[in-house]
Design an enzyme around this catalytic site. Structure first.
Site, PDB file in Angstrom:
ATOM      1  N   LYS A   1       0.812  -1.224   0.000  1.00 43.35           N
ATOM      2  CA  LYS A   1       0.000   0.000   0.000  1.00 43.35           C
ATOM      3  C   LYS A   1       0.842   1.268   0.000  1.00 43.35           C
ATOM      4  CE  LYS A   1      -3.975  -2.150   2.298  1.00 43.35           C
ATOM      5  NZ  LYS A   1      -3.421  -3.490   2.443  1.00 43.35           N
TER       6      LYS A   1
ATOM      7  N   GLU B   1      -2.742   6.050   8.353  1.00 45.43           N
ATOM      8  CA  GLU B   1      -3.496   7.019   7.564  1.00 45.43           C
ATOM      9  C   GLU B   1      -4.445   7.813   8.455  1.00 45.43           C
ATOM     10  OE1 GLU B   1      -3.895   4.641   3.315  1.00 45.43           O
ATOM     11  OE2 GLU B   1      -5.642   4.852   4.612  1.00 45.43           O
TER      12      GLU B   1
ATOM     13  N   HIS C   1     -13.877  -3.455   9.535  1.00 41.02           N
ATOM     14  CA  HIS C   1     -13.267  -3.262   8.221  1.00 41.02           C
ATOM     15  C   HIS C   1     -13.558  -4.400   7.247  1.00 41.02           C
ATOM     16  CE1 HIS C   1     -11.272   0.012  10.251  1.00 41.02           C
ATOM     17  NE2 HIS C   1     -10.713  -0.834  11.092  1.00 41.02           N
TER      18      HIS C   1
ATOM     19  N   ARG D   1      -7.294  -8.258  -8.398  1.00 40.38           N
ATOM     20  CA  ARG D   1      -8.003  -9.533  -8.531  1.00 40.38           C
ATOM     21  C   ARG D   1      -9.492  -9.263  -8.668  1.00 40.38           C
ATOM     22  NH1 ARG D   1     -10.362  -9.459  -3.555  1.00 40.38           N
ATOM     23  NH2 ARG D   1      -9.139  -8.665  -1.810  1.00 40.38           N
TER      24      ARG D   1
END
Length: 660
Positions: A116, A200, A235, A297
């Site tokens: 990421k 983040e 999440h 994917r």
């Protein structure tokens, strides 16, 4: 075109890929572990190859065994599905090196988006807006704490590899950051083999909106519009929909262009998803969304995109992998109607969504009301080794309101026994007012968790019906003559039968007698009811005080499960000498709530602990479960060792007895 395809996955996605292959006349090869020897995907494939023991690390994550299976069966391509090796660049390279086609992007594209931190840097350079945060290499807790303070709490710790909510923690202050970081790193290392995390800024009113992209080897790239995946718990996505409610054409264009720009930046070929987070505090706006990550994917939620576009995304994957150009250009694509998908899991919402293992003794999925993507059927086992998904329930309608109604209706017709499911929770969520009005964000479930997970107590008439079922009196040919059994004995008056029932924390003493013609007089904890129970095919009709409702009843020995109007209650018949039902844990001991790996033991004998303190961490069904001390006290003894595989109910540790 691909001639024979090996599917390097299991469960519902393997069955989903097989369905498209059958239509395209492509032969299929399944792979399976010891736990999946009799699985549905093995039964449906043309061929199947055993690749190892039940743990994924010894079977589905063994790229060498999978490639060998493809070569042995003369397959010419491998489809990785999602999860497992689907975003493993080394596996994609090994597949092509073996002379096989990999149904997915290149290894270079997977690497570019696989971490990421690197992906965010690439997106920034490509002009795609990125969430503020720390994406550097350092994992020093002091540095990450300083970066979190610079960004401003709350922040989100995220594993830089993988996805699916693994290795992700929200942190609201500096005091909690170190423990959350250590937990996220452990989970990420176990799930992806890479424990590194980034930090983040946490958007306080976030909407999770993703764009389906597709590219080919001829330089073409398109997007197939957006999916809203904002309904999440820890999440993990719960219900997804397409298109996104409140989305303007201006914002759809901006997000679509940004997603295609991201795909072209890495020369992407195949199916992929660009995930964005949008600040919905003032509604969706074209300048208030940011790139989070790319999934290289097919996604679990791809059916909602298929529903609104009329496109089989697996077919597109196979055609692109065969070297064909994309079948359509951007101007040929359009949105038709509204689609929603709910993920039906083997988990107990009333017990903190604890995954449920065991055998599906009965499973009815509403195939007449929705598209069902499933990899299990009645008689199959839900094991602790893999994701506990039972099925995906997908509906399509002309508009959002109708789609919501259809989804709630379909969820109300799910009937299963043997393991707990989240069907009732999903139905409550589909009917939740803020979600119905399109006012939801990623925090909705947590805010309304109590209401969403609240289970209705069993009504008296349902308990009376269960008593009748478990007594055998509703069986064909059942005799009402008291001389035929020792039950119902009396000196004077009408013969009555007695049953003791248990459901969760409810107990009933039920007695009943026949009034003739299918009518019964029942006494439920002192309350007198007159009810009629009649069977019509697979359904039952229960009439109480002139009101008739439809029931479905499943009996398994001394247990009966009754389904009515989307609710269900499972009753156990207990004898007069049976003890009270007790829950595991509490008091002086900490026990395993389910089978799994004892990942971490945080305490030692003699150590003082306070109630609620984490004393151990288990890993099961791809989740970390924190086990807490039941009270203040001192650790007396550790009965299970770190790294040990434990069964449900195993005692992990004991506390010293409390002083009298």
């Amino acid at each position: 075109m691909i001639r024979k395809l090996l599917i390097a996955n299991r469960g519902e996605i393997a069955c989903r890929i097989i369905r498209t292959c059958r239509r395209l006349a492509i032969a299929t090869v399944a792979v399976y572990s010891d736990a999946d020897r009799d699985a549905l995907h093995v039964e449906q494939a043309d061929e199947a190859v055993h690749i190892g023991p039940a743990p994924a690390t010894e079977s589905y994550l063994r790229g060498d065994a999978i490639i060998d299976a493809a070569l042995r069966t003369d397959a010419d391509a491998i489809h990785p599905g999602y999860g497992f090796l689907s975003e493993n660049a080394a596996f994609a390279e090994a597949v092509t090196a073996a002379g096989l086609r990999f149904v997915g992007p290149s290894a270079a594209a997977i690497r570019a988006m696989g971490l990421k931190d690197a992906a965010k840097a690439l997106m920034e350079n490509s002009g795609v807006p990125v969430v503020p945060g720390y994406h550097g290499e350092s994992q020093d807790p002091d540095l990450l704490l300083a970066e979190a303070e610079r960004i401003g709490f709350p922040v989100l710790i995220k594993a830089r590899a993988g996805g699916g909510g693994k290795g992700m923690r929200r942190v609201d202050d500096g005091m909690a950051l170190r423990d959350a970081l250590a937990s996220a790193q452990r989970e990420a290392l176990a799930a992806f083999g890479d424990g590194a995390c980034l930090i983040e800024k946490y958007v306080t009113h976030p909407r999770h909106i993703e764009i389906q992209v597709f590219g080919d080897d001829h330089g073409h790239a398109v997007h197939l519009f957006e999916r809203d995946c904002s309904l999440q718990r820890r999440h993990q996505k719960v219900i997804e929909e397409a298109p996104a409610p409140g989305m303007s054409e201006e914002m759809r264009y901006a997000m679509g262009e940004a997603a295609v720009r991201a795909a072209r930046a890495i020369g992407y070929s195949g199916a992929g998803t660009i995930e964005f987070i949008a600040d919905a505090s003032e509604g969706l706006k074209a300048d208030r969304f940011w790139f989070m990550e790319m999934n290289t994917r097919l996604q679990v939620e791809h059916p909602v995109t298929e529903a609104i576009t009329g496109i089989d995304l697996v077919e597109w994957q196979l055609r692109v992998a065969s070297g064909e150009p994309l079948p359509l250009r951007q101007e040929d694509l359009a949105i038709n109607g509204w689609a929603m998908e709910a993920r039906l899991y083997a988990e107990d919402a009333g017990r903190g969504f604890l995954p449920s293992t065991g055998t599906l003794t009965h499973l009815h999925l509403p195939e007449d009301l929705a598209r069902i993507d499933s990899g299990v059927r009645t008689g199959d086992s839900i094991s602790p080794f893999y994701d506990p998904m039972i099925a995906k329930i997908i509906v399509h309608a002309p508009d959002r309101a109708t789609a919501l109604t259809r989804l709630a209706g379909a969820l109300g017709n799910v009937r299963s026994t043997g393991v707990a499911t989240n069907a009732a929770f999903l139905r409550h969520l589909a009917e939740q007012p803020d979600f119905a009005a399109g006012r939801h964000d990623t925090g909705l479930i947590e805010r309304d968790l109590g209401t969403l997970t609240d289970s209705r107590p069993a009504p008296d008439e349902i308990a009376a019906c269960a008593a009748l079922v478990l007594s055998g009196m509703l069986e064909p040919g059942a005799s009402l003559d008291p001389w035929d059994s020792l039950s119902g004995f009396r000196l004077w008056g009408q013969a009555r039968h007695f049953v003791t029932l248990h459901h969760r924390d409810q107990h009933w003493q039920v007695s009943f007698a026949s009034s003739g013609d299918g009518t019964w007089s029942a006494c439920v904890d002192g309350k007198i009811l007159s009810l009629t129970v009649r069977r019509t095919g697979e359904t039952w009709r229960l009439t109480v005080e002139g009101v008739t409702t439809m029931l479905h009843i499943v009996r398994d020995r001394d247990q009966a499960t009754i389904f009515r109007g989307g609710d269900s209650w499972s009753f156990d018949r207990t004898g007069p000498l049976d003890g009270e039902h007790e829950t595991t844990g509490g008091g002086d001991q900490v026990v395993a709530p389910m089978p799994g790996l004892l990942k971490v033991v945080c305490v030692s004998p003699g150590q003082a602990v306070t109630a609620g303190k984490t004393v151990a961490v288990m890993e099961a069904m791809k989740m970390e479960l924190a086990l807490a001390a039941p009270r203040d006290g001192k650790i007396a003894e550790l009965l299970s060792a770190e790294g040990e595989q434990v069964q449900e109910g195993a005692v992990i540790l004991l506390l010293e007895p409390e002083d009298e």
